[in-house]
Scaffold this active site. Structure first.
Site, PDB file in Angstrom:
ATOM      1  N   SER A   1      48.341   2.958  -3.717  1.00  0.00           N
ATOM      2  CA  SER A   1      48.020   4.294  -4.216  1.00  0.00           C
ATOM      3  C   SER A   1      46.801   4.294  -5.127  1.00  0.00           C
ATOM      4  CB  SER A   1      49.211   4.877  -4.978  1.00  0.00           C
ATOM      5  OG  SER A   1      50.347   4.950  -4.157  1.00  0.00           O
TER       6      SER A   1
ATOM      7  N   SER B   1      50.097   5.459   1.076  1.00  0.00           N
ATOM      8  CA  SER B   1      49.244   5.559  -0.107  1.00  0.00           C
ATOM      9  C   SER B   1      49.425   6.912  -0.789  1.00  0.00           C
ATOM     10  CB  SER B   1      47.775   5.373   0.282  1.00  0.00           C
ATOM     11  OG  SER B   1      46.961   5.199  -0.847  1.00  0.00           O
TER      12      SER B   1
ATOM     13  N   ASP C   1      47.607   9.194  -2.983  1.00  0.00           N
ATOM     14  CA  ASP C   1      46.241   9.395  -3.470  1.00  0.00           C
ATOM     15  C   ASP C   1      46.122  10.783  -4.080  1.00  0.00           C
ATOM     16  OD1 ASP C   1      45.536   6.886  -2.316  1.00  0.00           O
ATOM     17  OD2 ASP C   1      45.359   7.871  -0.367  1.00  0.00           O
TER      18      ASP C   1
END
Length: 349
Positions: free
Chosen positions: A237, A275, A277
């Site tokens: 992340s 991830s 983000d």
């Protein structure tokens, strides 16, 4: 143990001679170049831990001004961002922004809430939206211990200062991994003209994502530059915080935050499935001092944001030092000599 904020002695991107692009860097080349924005860290190293908390504190939040215009961009929502829905719904930031480890995020949010409610400005407050983001430092740290709590939150908030910002393996970046190397905290800034007024945009990042590192378009694969195996992040992340003093509102800051997430691709992020983000953008501009910029005046701000975020992401890797985890797992620092060599060969420096 809690260690004081300390900055890496490794070079930043500017130290390598890489030009800033179309916009000048700020005096510290940090998010603290935005007036009234301070940063503090509390770091836990040792006894199986490489973790901590990082605080971004806007002094524009006062008893008179209880919120700042802000917004959020979700590049991929695989994360635990406390306060996200109200941040997006109202376009308003009510507290400092804290970054930490995934499983500590809820303890940190409660500690931040308690800290703010205890201030005189909130003596009668019955609703408040603390904002706390995270990445997963479980590759290097014993994440299940949930070691970050009130003590570290108070320490980071009390340590928050203007001027240079410690980067690399500090605070929320103590145990993170990025692009096959040791990741961490990074920051950068740009000075840009918005609606005829010189403004500053600064970024601070917590990097823990996969992909192939690129600097100024030059690939720097960990598989080639390291003699050991690259590190693979757990949780995969990135948290990005953008601050500015540009005259923009919450809706426009959502557009700024989008550009911040876009900048990850410039450094080689692969935006993997798992991830998380996120980018949060806020402005300290006082609306009493003038009106807002029109949308068609925002392109320079967008470009400067992407440049600042991209450099902050790179700084997080350049300044991070090799770290050995609780069971011998190792995240290696990017080898600076090999980076210099490849950049010179490509004519970047």
């Amino acid at each position: 143990m809690t260690s004081p904020s300390s900055s890496s002695t490794r070079p930043r991107l500017a130290d390598l001679g890489v030009a800033p692009g179309a916009f000048a860097r700020g005096s510290e080349n940090a998010i603290t170049d935005v007036p009234g924005v301070r940063v503090g860290h509390a770091t836990l190293h040792g006894d199986g831990l490489h973790t901590g908390v990082t605080a971004i504190v806007p002094d524009a939040l006062t008893a008179r001004r209880r919120s700042l215009p802000a917004n959020l961009s979700v590049g991929n929502g695989y994360g635990k961002l406390v306060g996200a829905t109200q941040l997006r719904e109202l376009g308003a930031l009510e507290t400092p922004i804290l970054l930490t480890s995934t499983l500590s995020v809820f303890r940190v949010a409660d500690a931040l809430l308690g800290h703010v409610l205890a201030t005189p400005a909130h003596a009668h407050t019955t609703t408040l939206n603390p904002v706390v983001g995270e990445t997963n430092d479980g590759f290097l740290s014993d994440i299940r211990r949930r070691a970050v709590g009130e003590e570290q939150v108070v320490a980071a908030l009390e340590a928050a200062a203007s001027g240079p910002v410690a980067e690399g393996c500090v605070g929320a970046g103590a145990g993170t991994v990025a692009l096959g190397y040791k990741g961490g905290i990074g920051t950068a800034s740009r000075v840009v003209d918005v609606a005829g007024t010189p403004c500053t945009v600064g970024a601070l990042v917590q990097t823990n994502f996969s992909g192939t590192l690129r600097i100024a378009g030059v690939p720097l694969p960990a598989e080639e530059l390291l003699t050991d195996d690259p590190a693979e992040p757990v949780g995969n992340s990135c948290m990005i915080v953008v601050a500015t003093d540009a005259p923009v509102d919450g809706r426009q800051l959502g557009r700024v935050a989008n550009r911040a997430v876009f900048a990850m691709r410039g450094v080689g992020a692969d935006y993997a499935q798992g991830s998380g983000d996120y980018a949060i953008a806020f402005s300290v501009h006082d609306p009493a001092t003038g009106g807002l910029a029109a949308d068609d005046e925002l392109s320079p701000l967008f470009a400067a944001t992407m440049d600042a975020v991209e450099e902050a992401l790179i700084n997080s890797v350049l300044t991070a030092e090799t770290t050995v985890g609780r069971e011998g797992q190792t995240a290696h620092a990017v080898p600076i000599d090999r980076v210099r060599e490849r950049l010179a060969r490509a004519g970047v420096v």
